[in-house]
Write a protein that holds these residues in place. Sequence first.
Motif, short mmCIF file in Angstrom:
data_model
loop_
_atom_site.label_atom_id
_atom_site.label_comp_id
_atom_site.label_asym_id
_atom_site.label_seq_id
_atom_site.Cartn_x
_atom_site.Cartn_y
_atom_site.Cartn_z
N MET A 101 26.85 -3.41 78.60
CA MET A 101 25.62 -3.85 78.37
C MET A 101 24.63 -3.13 79.35
N GLY A 102 25.08 -2.32 80.32
CA GLY A 102 24.10 -1.26 81.00
C GLY A 102 24.41 -1.57 82.48
N ALA A 103 25.11 -2.74 83.07
CA ALA A 103 25.20 -2.81 84.41
C ALA A 103 25.62 -1.47 85.22
N ASP A 104 25.35 -1.49 86.51
CA ASP A 104 25.85 -0.31 87.15
C ASP A 104 26.93 -0.74 88.05
N ASP A 105 27.09 -1.74 88.24
CA ASP A 105 28.35 -2.28 89.05
C ASP A 105 28.59 -3.69 88.61
N TYR A 106 29.90 -4.43 89.18
CA TYR A 106 30.03 -5.75 89.05
C TYR A 106 30.98 -6.26 90.19
N LEU A 107 30.95 -7.49 90.27
CA LEU A 107 31.60 -8.04 91.27
C LEU A 107 32.30 -9.55 90.78
N PRO A 108 33.67 -9.71 90.86
CA PRO A 108 34.21 -10.92 90.26
C PRO A 108 33.82 -12.02 91.29
N LYS A 109 33.80 -13.24 91.14
CA LYS A 109 33.87 -14.38 92.07
C LYS A 109 35.11 -14.83 92.09
N PRO A 110 35.40 -15.36 93.46
CA PRO A 110 34.84 -15.52 94.55
C PRO A 110 34.59 -14.20 95.33
#
Length: 249
Positions: free
Chosen positions: A97-106
């Motif tokens: 979708m165009g995100a530069d990075d991601y971080l899963p919770k928690p």
Amino acid sequence: MAQAQPNILVVEDDRETRTLIAKYLRNNSCNVTTASDGKEMARAMTDHRVDLLILDVMLPGEDGLSLCRKVRATSQTPIIMLTARGEDVDRILGLEMGADDYLPKPFNPRELLARINAVLRRQAAAQTASAVEGSVLTFLGWRIDCRLRELRNPEGARVAMTSAEFDLLRTFCERPGRVLSRDSLLDLTQGRNAGSLERSIDVLVSRIRRKIEPDPQDATMIKTVRSGGYMFTPRVEATGIEAVTAGGR
């Protein structure tokens, strides 16, 4: 930080999580605006300059993936997605979708801050390098202006690109005719940041193909090399730096 007092917009519907993120970032020299859904996000982006967007996937109403796609269609503002899901496929959707990075919770707020720093540093470094070089790369009628960080199609229309897409396409254009492994592409474009995946290169290549290839399903510009990686096939001409041609460098 990559810049003094960056303006961060946090879009998170859980009040406790939103407050925790905002407090931590403000305590670490960030200006923070918060929103709980897409409507508040739109107002905030209209009223404030946003240097980076932290966007939760699971939001009431329009979800984060849809909002990410909309933002990316008109803006290169860096986006870090937050998701409660741990599967790689969900993270890859965010990248698509165009995100530069991601971080899963928690997650640990320190890791979020580290990822913000990394994304902003990459953007600042790329902008600085482009301003110094001032080069223009052309191939098959396409034009990449490295100073303005923009891509124009053969008709002269500007094509929206994320920072990560632009960096990868530029990397290909600077090394035409060479087989580039996914590892080398990660090193050249992302500097092996924590959480970088070889799969992220595949996602970016797919997105670039959809923007420049006549037939993305039968790519002729960015070819997949089995057990090798990718190769950019068009002849590339450059002004402002040493000429680049297929097979050069």
